[in-house]
Structure formats: structure tokens, C-alpha cells
Design a protein around this motif. Structure first.
Motif, PDB file in Angstrom:
ATOM      1  N   THR B 113       0.661  -1.210  -0.106  1.00 54.50           N
ATOM      2  CA  THR B 113       0.075   0.198   0.069  1.00 54.50           C
ATOM      3  C   THR B 113       0.996   1.191   0.074  1.00 54.50           C
ATOM      4  N   VAL B 114       0.466   2.155  -0.878  1.00 55.82           N
ATOM      5  CA  VAL B 114       1.091   3.533  -0.863  1.00 55.82           C
ATOM      6  C   VAL B 114      -0.053   4.502  -0.618  1.00 55.82           C
ATOM      7  N   ASN B 115       0.098   5.011   0.759  1.00 56.25           N
ATOM      8  CA  ASN B 115      -1.063   5.809   0.927  1.00 56.25           C
ATOM      9  C   ASN B 115      -0.641   7.464   1.502  1.00 56.25           C
ATOM     10  N   ASN B 116       0.443   7.864   1.106  1.00 50.28           N
ATOM     11  CA  ASN B 116       0.804   9.130   1.454  1.00 50.28           C
ATOM     12  C   ASN B 116       1.734   9.877   0.337  1.00 50.28           C
ATOM     13  N   SER B 117       1.968  10.968   0.505  1.00 46.50           N
ATOM     14  CA  SER B 117       2.564  11.818  -0.596  1.00 46.50           C
ATOM     15  C   SER B 117       4.033  11.712  -0.595  1.00 46.50           C
ATOM     16  N   TYR B 118       4.588  10.745   0.149  1.00 46.45           N
ATOM     17  CA  TYR B 118       5.876  10.781   0.323  1.00 46.45           C
ATOM     18  C   TYR B 118       6.746   9.745  -0.430  1.00 46.45           C
ATOM     19  N   PHE B 119       5.844   8.948  -1.261  1.00 48.55           N
ATOM     20  CA  PHE B 119       6.241   7.847  -1.880  1.00 48.55           C
ATOM     21  C   PHE B 119       7.364   8.159  -2.927  1.00 48.55           C
ATOM     22  N   LYS B 120       8.563   7.452  -2.939  1.00 38.98           N
ATOM     23  CA  LYS B 120       9.762   7.803  -3.764  1.00 38.98           C
ATOM     24  C   LYS B 120       9.924   6.693  -4.753  1.00 38.98           C
ATOM     25  N   ASP B 121       9.645   5.540  -4.456  1.00 43.80           N
ATOM     26  CA  ASP B 121      10.080   4.648  -5.602  1.00 43.80           C
ATOM     27  C   ASP B 121       9.871   3.036  -4.778  1.00 43.80           C
ATOM     28  N   ALA B 122       9.513   2.029  -5.661  1.00 43.95           N
ATOM     29  CA  ALA B 122       9.180   0.686  -5.229  1.00 43.95           C
ATOM     30  C   ALA B 122       9.923  -0.283  -6.063  1.00 43.95           C
ATOM     31  N   TYR B 123      10.463  -1.213  -5.432  1.00 40.58           N
ATOM     32  CA  TYR B 123      11.225  -2.237  -6.236  1.00 40.58           C
ATOM     33  C   TYR B 123      10.695  -3.650  -5.606  1.00 40.58           C
ATOM     34  N   VAL B 124      10.830  -4.690  -6.410  1.00 41.40           N
ATOM     35  CA  VAL B 124      10.576  -6.123  -5.920  1.00 41.40           C
ATOM     36  C   VAL B 124      11.714  -6.894  -6.356  1.00 41.40           C
ATOM     37  N   VAL B 125      12.439  -7.745  -5.540  1.00 38.61           N
ATOM     38  CA  VAL B 125      13.567  -8.623  -6.090  1.00 38.61           C
ATOM     39  C   VAL B 125      12.877 -10.266  -5.830  1.00 38.61           C
ATOM     40  N   VAL B 126      12.875 -10.713  -7.018  1.00 33.99           N
ATOM     41  CA  VAL B 126      12.287 -12.282  -6.862  1.00 33.99           C
ATOM     42  C   VAL B 126      13.374 -13.217  -7.203  1.00 33.99           C
ATOM     43  N   ASP B 127      13.113 -14.462  -6.598  1.00 32.50           N
ATOM     44  CA  ASP B 127      13.999 -15.401  -7.002  1.00 32.50           C
ATOM     45  C   ASP B 127      13.199 -16.732  -7.218  1.00 32.50           C
ATOM     46  N   PHE B 128      13.261 -17.123  -8.296  1.00 37.66           N
ATOM     47  CA  PHE B 128      12.152 -18.116  -8.706  1.00 37.66           C
ATOM     48  C   PHE B 128      13.194 -19.617  -8.588  1.00 37.66           C
ATOM     49  N   ILE B 129      12.377 -20.373  -8.088  1.00 35.13           N
ATOM     50  CA  ILE B 129      12.774 -21.861  -7.669  1.00 35.13           C
ATOM     51  C   ILE B 129      12.070 -22.792  -8.648  1.00 35.13           C
TER      52      ILE B 129
END
Lengths: 205, 226
Positions: B113-129
Motif C-alpha cells: 500500500t502506498v497511502n501518502n504523498s511521500y512515496f519515492k520508489d518501489a522495487y521487488v526482488v524475486v528469486d524463482f525456484i
């Protein structure tokens, strides 16, 4: 007569040409001097950044374990911290790689968490702690695993060695051996590349 | 004779003009002077480091809220008054775990959830098995796909552009039943005061991992300009 006339004309032009050459040379020297100083300052700044990383990366282990003193939580916390760190360093046009080895007492036993962010597989890893050994382990990049050593004495000899293949295709060997008591300990080994500059360090706590 | 003398005088004056122009206008305005010098940034970095060593930086920055004014006041005591700057903080809000992606591209969702005006960036790191034909979507927009059995290893994906205010989904789909380890980080940034857009901004950063029983990876930022 024409030649003589031409020579006379050039006498005046030389003043202009000399002035231009002198001015451009002066500007180039000033510009190059400024940039050279700035490059040195930036390199010094990167060293500051690396020192900050070395200190905080060891603190991270203590803070994570203060929240929850389990190896599972440590693995999760370190996974988050390492991604935070890689992103932070990348934003400064640099790269960081390395690994953690963290010992965590659990009753008479000792859990050893190895977190690999070398960007390469850890090969032929041998872990020895208080007479118990795990031999010829392999750990993928981005893999965080815990090994349990049972009935560990109060003081013991810890050793760890492994190899990995770096970006240039060279085989790099790592070997640690030191006496330790049954308490929380960590080894943090990191290497940061920024342009042509490379910083590396290993801290044992 | 008079004409030749006049031309030489003009050429001499022009030469002098060229020289003076370079000395007093061009050289002081060479591009490198537009930005804050590395030595100044290093001085600021040392000042922040000293605040950390004295223990006050953790108190000002870490926790639910950050007291950026206090950081600025503390820096004011050290930094020269001729330096224009403001301070900011970027805090990483992270989640991680292992999810199971159901076969036939039924997949699995990771929400944030991003619920404020301070959002800068978002990233996800996935490792598939052992994942076959893995695909990753950020709020329905495909951001990663791989044909065949994924060899594993961390895949870092920026989901900043697909992030919206409110609830967001990172959807992972695979042809087979697969296990996926993930780390999702949302950075929120707060800056004390306006950073001018028409200046070259130098940024000095300093990281903190957390304090006492609070793991909170954080970047302290000082924005500098001339």
C-alpha cells in the motif's frame, strides 16, 4: 611588395591569434585542474560512503537480532538489508558485492547463517565450528542459508573457506580462521566498485 | 600610415578584449563551477558522520517520524552560512517472504500500500525456484517474462512507474507450481524544504540501519546548491 604587405597584415593578426591561444590554454588548464581536484574529492567521498556502509552493515546484524533473535528472522532481515544496500550503492553509479557469516547461539548449539551477495556462486565451501563440519557446500548468489552446529563448546576454533568466480572470470579464494566464544559473531566482507576505484574490507565482530 | 596604425590599434584592442573576456568572464563561469565541489560535499558528509557518532542522528531520524529541522539546526552549527542546503530522509518500508505460484498462470499476488504523498520508489526482488515461463506484473502491466525454466538467482524489478496511490499488486504467474522468494521495498522520502529546480544540486547521503530494537534501513540526504 605584396608579400611585404601580407607580412605587415599578419603582424596585427598575431596579436589576436596569440590572445585567443593564450585564453583557450588558460581555460583548459583551469577546467582540467578543477575536474582533477573534483575527481579526487569524489573518490574521497566514495571512501566515506564505503566506511559508512561497513559500520552500518555490522550494526544491521545487531538491530535485526534485537528485533527477533532467530536465524529465520536474521535471514529475512539480511535479505532486505542487502537489497537496500545494493540499490543505495547503484544509485551512486557504483556496485557492491560481498557476504555475511553470522553465528547465533541457540542453547548449547550454534546457528551459522551465510548470506551470499557476491554476484556469484560460493563454491566448495567448508565450515568448521567446534569440531563439527559442513563440507563442500555450494551457495547461489542471493541465497541466505543457516547451518546448525550442535553441542558447541564455550570456546572453539571457527574456520570457513570457499572460492567463487569474479566478474573477470578469475577464481577468488576466501579463508577465515579465528578463535571464538559461544556468542553472536559476524563476518562482513564487502567490495565496492566506483568507476576505476575499488574498495574492499572485511570486518569480524 | 594612419590607416595601418588605426587597424593595428583596433587589433590590439580586440586582443585585449578577448584576453579580458576570458579572464574575467569565461574562466569564472566554466561548467564545473556550477555545482557544489566534491570537497564541500565531503565536508558535509563528515558533519553528518559526526552527528551519527555523537548519537543524535539516530534520535532525530529514526522512528515513526523524523525531525529534519533538528538535523538542519545541528548542521547549521558546523556548515558555513554561505552554503545553501536542505535535508531529507528516505526510509525503506520492506516486506519479504516465500510465496507459491499456482500452475497454469493462476499465480500469486504480493500486495503493498502506498497511502501518502511521500512515496519515492518501489522495487521487488524475486528469486524463482524451478519456475517455468515466469511472468511478473505490476498492477497488471507486464514487467518481466522468461521463456523456459528460470535458472534462479535474484531478479530485481522496479515497480515505481506502475505504483499508484492505495493498494498495489505485484502478480507472479508461472506455467508450473513454483516457489518464489521475494523482497519488496517501498521507499518514502521526506524533504524539509524546497530544492530549487534551476540549480545543479549536489546530494550527500548517509545510511542508517536502525536503532535499538527497530530495524529501519534509512538514507539521510543533504541537498546542496550554489
Amino acid at each position: 611588395m605584396e608579400v611585404s604587405c601580407g607580412m605587415r597584415k599578419r603582424k596585427g593578426q598575431w596579436l589576436l591569434i596569440t590572445a585567443l591561444i593564450f585564453s583557450l590554454t588558460l581555460t583548459t588548464i583551469v577546467l582540467m585542474g578543477s575536474r582533477a581536484t573534483d575527481s579526487a574529492d569524489i573518490a574521497y567521498g566514495d571512501k566515506n560512503m564505503f566506511d559508512n556502509i561497513m559500520v552500518e552493515s555490522q550494526d544491521a546484524v545487531n538491530v535485526i537480532l534485537s528485533e527477533n533473535r532467530t536465524s529465520e528472522y536474521l535471514e529475512t532481515g539480511l535479505a532486505v538489508y542487502v537489497e537496500f544496500l545494493k540499490r543505495y550503492v547503484n544509485e551512486h553509479n557504483s556496485n557492491i558485492s560481498g557476504f555475511y557469516i553470522v553465528g547465533l547461539p541457540s542453547g548449547d548449539d550454534m546457528n551459522l547463517t551465510v548470506a551470499n551477495f557476491l554476484g556469484a556462486e560460493m563454491l566448495g565451501m567448508n565450515l568448521s565450528l567446534g569440531g563439527t563440519e559442513f563440507l563442500n557446500l555450494q551457495l547461489d548468489d542471493g541465497n541466505f542459508s543457516t547451518f546448525r552446529f550442535v553441542s558447541v563448546p564455550d570456546s572453539f576454533l571457527f574456520s570457513c573457506n570457499f572460492t567463487y568466480v569474479d566478474d573477470d572470470g578469475d577464481i577468488v579464494g576466501k579463508n577465515y580462521q579465528f578463535n571464538m566464544t559461544r556468542r553472536v559473531f559476524d563476518v562482513f566482507d564487502a567490495r565496492m566498485e566506483s568507476g576505476s576505484e575499488i574498495w574492499s574490507d572485511c570486518e569480524i565482530n | 600610415m594612419n590607416k595601418k596604425g588605426f587597424i593595428r590599434t583596433v587589433e590590439g584592442a580586440l586582443s585585449l578584449f578577448v584576453l579580458l573576456t576570458f579572464l574575467f568572464y569565461v574562466i569564472p563561469h566554466v561548467p564545473v563551477e556550477d555545482k557544489v565541489r566534491g570537497s564541500t560535499r565531503n565536508f558535509v558528509a563528515l558533519a553528518i558522520g559526526n552527528l551519527d557518532k555523537s548519537g543524535v542522528l539516530d534520535d532525530y531520524i529514526l522512528g515513526n517520524t523524523s525531525n529534519l529541522s533538528a538535523v538542519e539546526s545541528a548542521l547549521n552549527k558546523t556548515l558555513p552560512s554561505s552554503l545553501s542546503y536542505t535535508v531529507g530522509v528516505s526510509k525503506a518500508n520492506a516486506s519479504s517472504g516465500t510465496v507459491f505460484s499456482e500452475e497454469s498462470y493462476v499465480g500469486v499476488n504480493i500486495s503493498y500500500t502506498v497511502n501518502n504523498s511521500y512515496f519515492k520508489d518501489a522495487y521487488v526482488v524475486v528469486d524463482f525456484i524451478n519456475a517455468t515461463n515466469p511472468r511478473v506484473y505490476g498492477n497488471g502491466e507486464e514487467i518481466f517474462s522468461y521463456g523456459g525454466v528460470h535458472p534462479g538467482g535474484p531478479v530485481r524489478l522496479d515497480v515505481t512507474s506502475s505504483t499508484v496511490e492505495g493498494v498495489n499488486n505485484v502478480e507472479i504467474k508461472t506455467l508450473n507450481n513454483a516457489t518464489v522468494d521475494y523482497v519488496l521495498i517501498v521507499d518514502n522520502e521526506e524533504i524539509l524544504s524546497y530544492v530549487p529546480k534551476d540549480r545543479v544540486i549536489g546530494v550527500v547521503t548517509y545510511i542508517l540501519s536502525g536503532k535499538e530494537e527497530w530495524f529501519q534501513p534509512t538514507i539521510v540526504e543533504v541537498f546542496l546548491w550554489k
